[in-house]
Design a protein around this motif. Structure first.
Motif, PDB file in Angstrom:
ATOM      1  N   LEU A  13     -25.161  17.266  78.503  1.00  0.00           N
ATOM      2  CA  LEU A  13     -23.665  17.837  78.194  1.00  0.00           C
ATOM      3  C   LEU A  13     -23.325  18.279  79.270  1.00  0.00           C
ATOM      4  CD1 LEU A  13     -24.093  17.208  74.045  1.00  0.00           C
ATOM      5  CD2 LEU A  13     -23.883  15.960  75.983  1.00  0.00           C
ATOM      6  N   LEU A  14     -23.543  19.605  78.902  1.00  0.00           N
ATOM      7  CA  LEU A  14     -22.473  20.233  80.203  1.00  0.00           C
ATOM      8  C   LEU A  14     -22.125  19.590  81.606  1.00  0.00           C
ATOM      9  CD1 LEU A  14     -20.525  23.413  80.167  1.00  0.00           C
ATOM     10  CD2 LEU A  14     -22.665  23.975  80.376  1.00  0.00           C
ATOM     11  N   PRO A  15     -23.905  19.296  82.576  1.00  0.00           N
ATOM     12  CA  PRO A  15     -23.614  18.350  83.576  1.00  0.00           C
ATOM     13  C   PRO A  15     -22.562  17.228  83.227  1.00  0.00           C
ATOM     14  CG  PRO A  15     -25.364  18.773  83.138  1.00  0.00           C
ATOM     15  CD  PRO A  15     -24.729  19.739  81.597  1.00  0.00           C
ATOM     16  N   LEU A  16     -22.534  16.746  82.244  1.00  0.00           N
ATOM     17  CA  LEU A  16     -21.259  15.177  81.929  1.00  0.00           C
ATOM     18  C   LEU A  16     -20.120  15.472  81.950  1.00  0.00           C
ATOM     19  CD1 LEU A  16     -23.767  12.974  79.386  1.00  0.00           C
ATOM     20  CD2 LEU A  16     -22.670  12.625  81.947  1.00  0.00           C
ATOM     21  N   GLY A  17     -20.120  17.182  81.679  1.00  0.00           N
ATOM     22  CA  GLY A  17     -18.509  17.295  81.007  1.00  0.00           C
ATOM     23  C   GLY A  17     -18.301  17.850  82.492  1.00  0.00           C
ATOM     24  N   ILE A  18     -19.052  18.237  82.901  1.00  0.00           N
ATOM     25  CA  ILE A  18     -18.434  19.069  84.006  1.00  0.00           C
ATOM     26  C   ILE A  18     -17.915  17.908  85.354  1.00  0.00           C
ATOM     27  CG2 ILE A  18     -18.730  20.026  87.006  1.00  0.00           C
ATOM     28  CD1 ILE A  18     -20.475  21.938  84.446  1.00  0.00           C
ATOM     29  N   ALA A  19     -18.749  16.284  85.124  1.00  0.00           N
ATOM     30  CA  ALA A  19     -18.417  15.634  86.092  1.00  0.00           C
ATOM     31  C   ALA A  19     -16.978  14.415  85.982  1.00  0.00           C
ATOM     32  CB  ALA A  19     -20.046  15.079  86.318  1.00  0.00           C
ATOM     33  N   VAL A  20     -17.528  14.793  84.392  1.00  0.00           N
ATOM     34  CA  VAL A  20     -15.714  13.677  83.721  1.00  0.00           C
ATOM     35  C   VAL A  20     -14.576  14.460  84.139  1.00  0.00           C
ATOM     36  CG1 VAL A  20     -14.527  13.042  81.812  1.00  0.00           C
ATOM     37  CG2 VAL A  20     -17.456  12.827  82.090  1.00  0.00           C
ATOM     38  N   ASN A  21     -14.460  15.847  84.074  1.00  0.00           N
ATOM     39  CA  ASN A  21     -13.467  16.559  84.354  1.00  0.00           C
ATOM     40  C   ASN A  21     -12.815  16.988  85.713  1.00  0.00           C
ATOM     41  OD1 ASN A  21     -12.790  17.621  81.711  1.00  0.00           O
ATOM     42  ND2 ASN A  21     -14.509  19.042  82.112  1.00  0.00           N
ATOM     43  N   TRP A  22     -14.046  16.518  86.912  1.00  0.00           N
ATOM     44  CA  TRP A  22     -13.278  16.012  87.963  1.00  0.00           C
ATOM     45  C   TRP A  22     -12.877  14.306  87.760  1.00  0.00           C
ATOM     46  CZ3 TRP A  22     -14.916  12.863  92.625  1.00  0.00           C
ATOM     47  CH2 TRP A  22     -14.682  13.580  93.389  1.00  0.00           C
ATOM     48  N   LEU A  23     -13.860  13.868  87.364  1.00  0.00           N
ATOM     49  CA  LEU A  23     -13.159  12.427  87.923  1.00  0.00           C
ATOM     50  C   LEU A  23     -11.640  12.784  86.820  1.00  0.00           C
ATOM     51  CD1 LEU A  23     -16.290  10.722  86.987  1.00  0.00           C
ATOM     52  CD2 LEU A  23     -15.048  10.419  89.235  1.00  0.00           C
ATOM     53  N   CYS A  79     -19.551  16.315  71.197  1.00  0.00           N
ATOM     54  CA  CYS A  79     -19.119  15.539  72.696  1.00  0.00           C
ATOM     55  C   CYS A  79     -17.414  15.425  72.992  1.00  0.00           C
ATOM     56  CB  CYS A  79     -19.531  13.713  72.287  1.00  0.00           C
ATOM     57  SG  CYS A  79     -21.808  14.404  72.969  1.00  0.00           S
ATOM     58  N   VAL A  80     -17.433  15.244  71.527  1.00  0.00           N
ATOM     59  CA  VAL A  80     -15.441  15.175  71.243  1.00  0.00           C
ATOM     60  C   VAL A  80     -14.452  16.293  72.064  1.00  0.00           C
ATOM     61  CG1 VAL A  80     -13.012  14.878  69.716  1.00  0.00           C
ATOM     62  CG2 VAL A  80     -15.236  14.265  68.957  1.00  0.00           C
ATOM     63  N   LEU A  81     -15.090  17.215  72.120  1.00  0.00           N
ATOM     64  CA  LEU A  81     -14.351  18.202  72.713  1.00  0.00           C
ATOM     65  C   LEU A  81     -14.863  18.523  74.097  1.00  0.00           C
ATOM     66  CD1 LEU A  81     -15.488  21.342  70.036  1.00  0.00           C
ATOM     67  CD2 LEU A  81     -13.345  20.172  70.239  1.00  0.00           C
ATOM     68  N   ILE A  82     -16.136  18.419  74.596  1.00  0.00           N
ATOM     69  CA  ILE A  82     -16.028  18.391  75.306  1.00  0.00           C
ATOM     70  C   ILE A  82     -15.250  17.021  76.710  1.00  0.00           C
ATOM     71  CG2 ILE A  82     -17.739  17.485  77.543  1.00  0.00           C
ATOM     72  CD1 ILE A  82     -19.813  19.453  75.971  1.00  0.00           C
ATOM     73  N   PHE A  83     -14.951  15.951  76.026  1.00  0.00           N
ATOM     74  CA  PHE A  83     -14.437  14.707  76.901  1.00  0.00           C
ATOM     75  C   PHE A  83     -13.257  14.596  76.644  1.00  0.00           C
ATOM     76  CE2 PHE A  83     -19.517  13.802  76.873  1.00  0.00           C
ATOM     77  CZ  PHE A  83     -19.433  13.862  78.010  1.00  0.00           C
ATOM     78  N   GLY A  84     -13.067  15.226  75.028  1.00  0.00           N
ATOM     79  CA  GLY A  84     -11.225  14.690  74.683  1.00  0.00           C
ATOM     80  C   GLY A  84     -10.788  15.556  74.908  1.00  0.00           C
ATOM     81  N   ARG A  85     -11.129  17.034  74.840  1.00  0.00           N
ATOM     82  CA  ARG A  85     -10.096  18.058  75.108  1.00  0.00           C
ATOM     83  C   ARG A  85     -10.681  19.291  75.555  1.00  0.00           C
ATOM     84  NH1 ARG A  85      -6.409  15.075  73.852  1.00  0.00           N
ATOM     85  NH2 ARG A  85      -5.000  15.434  72.607  1.00  0.00           N
ATOM     86  N   PRO A  86     -11.120  18.515  76.814  1.00  0.00           N
ATOM     87  CA  PRO A  86     -12.267  19.496  77.436  1.00  0.00           C
ATOM     88  C   PRO A  86     -11.352  20.827  78.291  1.00  0.00           C
ATOM     89  CG  PRO A  86     -10.981  18.196  78.901  1.00  0.00           C
ATOM     90  CD  PRO A  86     -10.569  17.603  77.837  1.00  0.00           C
ATOM     91  N   GLU A  87      -9.672  20.364  77.581  1.00  0.00           N
ATOM     92  CA  GLU A  87      -9.079  22.475  78.476  1.00  0.00           C
ATOM     93  C   GLU A  87      -9.535  23.019  77.099  1.00  0.00           C
ATOM     94  OE1 GLU A  87      -6.283  19.143  76.185  1.00  0.00           O
ATOM     95  OE2 GLU A  87      -7.849  19.347  77.642  1.00  0.00           O
ATOM     96  N   ALA A  88      -9.790  22.714  75.805  1.00  0.00           N
ATOM     97  CA  ALA A  88      -9.820  23.743  74.644  1.00  0.00           C
ATOM     98  C   ALA A  88     -10.517  24.745  75.052  1.00  0.00           C
ATOM     99  CB  ALA A  88      -9.908  22.567  73.532  1.00  0.00           C
TER     100      ALA A  88
END
Length: 226
Positions: free
Chosen positions: A168-178, A72-81
């Motif tokens: 987690l993956l769908p939430l990460g995609i949605a947050v990155n779109w926002l 979760c830290v990687l997906i929502f904090g460093r999505p470009e990692a």
């Protein structure tokens, strides 16, 4: 040697000019992390009554795996990692779980099998360019958890991989779109305009004119004293 070490540590502690996160990035990361952990918590409350997997949870398997925190830290904090590329998510997970389950079958749970599993996992991840930090947590949990060992090869699919793909993956995609499309920031600091003051004329130093040299005085007649 000591000064070089201190200089290196200091360079790692400094921000090195990295721009701070915008207000929108902070908000969407907060919302994504909150939604993900809330969803996992609600699922964990009811998972024992689920068909098929409920029996595993009744035997002590937890849904809130430690690897989800790192992920979760990687997906929502460093999505470009690089660690959260789809390839790393899938291949890294398969490598970690397959490695530890194979060694558990061959050697059983022990300090040696745990160390060998971690070493083999990172070697395979580097060789396939699929480094995935949550995989390390999966290896450690599998060696020390009897509930995971009872799952045997099903641990490759559940709960880590299934929950990652479904939640987690769908939430990460949605947050990155926002983050990309709904941007805003804190208001800029108001800078007070400089007070305009009438410029005073420069002071001209008073130079006293030098008096012209007095002409040499002619010696006068001095009365002669008798």
């Amino acid at each position: 040697m000591v000064s070089a070490l201190l200089s290196y540590i200091g360079s790692k502690l400094r921000n090195n000019g990295k721009a701070r996160a915008s207000a929108s990035d902070l908000l969407w990361s907060f919302c994504g992390m909150f939604a993900a952990v809330m969803a996992l918590g609600i699922m964990n409350l009811h998972v024992r009554s689920w068909p098929v997997v409920g029996e595993w949870h009744q035997q002590g398997l937890g849904l809130l795996l430690g690897s989800f925190g790192t992920l979760c830290v990687l997906i929502f904090g460093r999505p470009e990692a690089e660690a959260v590329r789809v390839w790393n998510l899938l291949a890294g997970h398969v490598i970690a779980t397959a490695t530890v389950l194979t060694l558990l079958h061959v050697l059983g749970p022990s300090v040696f099998s745990r160390s060998l599993a971690m070493a083999a996992m990172i070697t395979a991840m580097l060789a396939t360019d699929s480094v995935h930090p949550p995989g390390g947590a999966l290896v450690l949990m599998a060696v020390d958890s009897a509930a995971i060992q009872r799952m045997d090869w099903w641990f490759m699919l559940y709960p880590s991989l299934a929950v990652t793909i479904a939640v987690l993956l769908p939430l990460g995609i949605a947050v990155n779109w926002l983050k990309r499309n709904v941007k805003f920031d804190f208001p800029a600091d108001a800078t007070s305009a400089p007070t305009s003051t009438s410029a005073s004329p420069p002071l001209v130093p008073l130079v006293m004119p030098t008096p012209p040299p007095s002409p040499p005085s002619t010696p006068g007649l001095r009365p002669k004293l008798a």
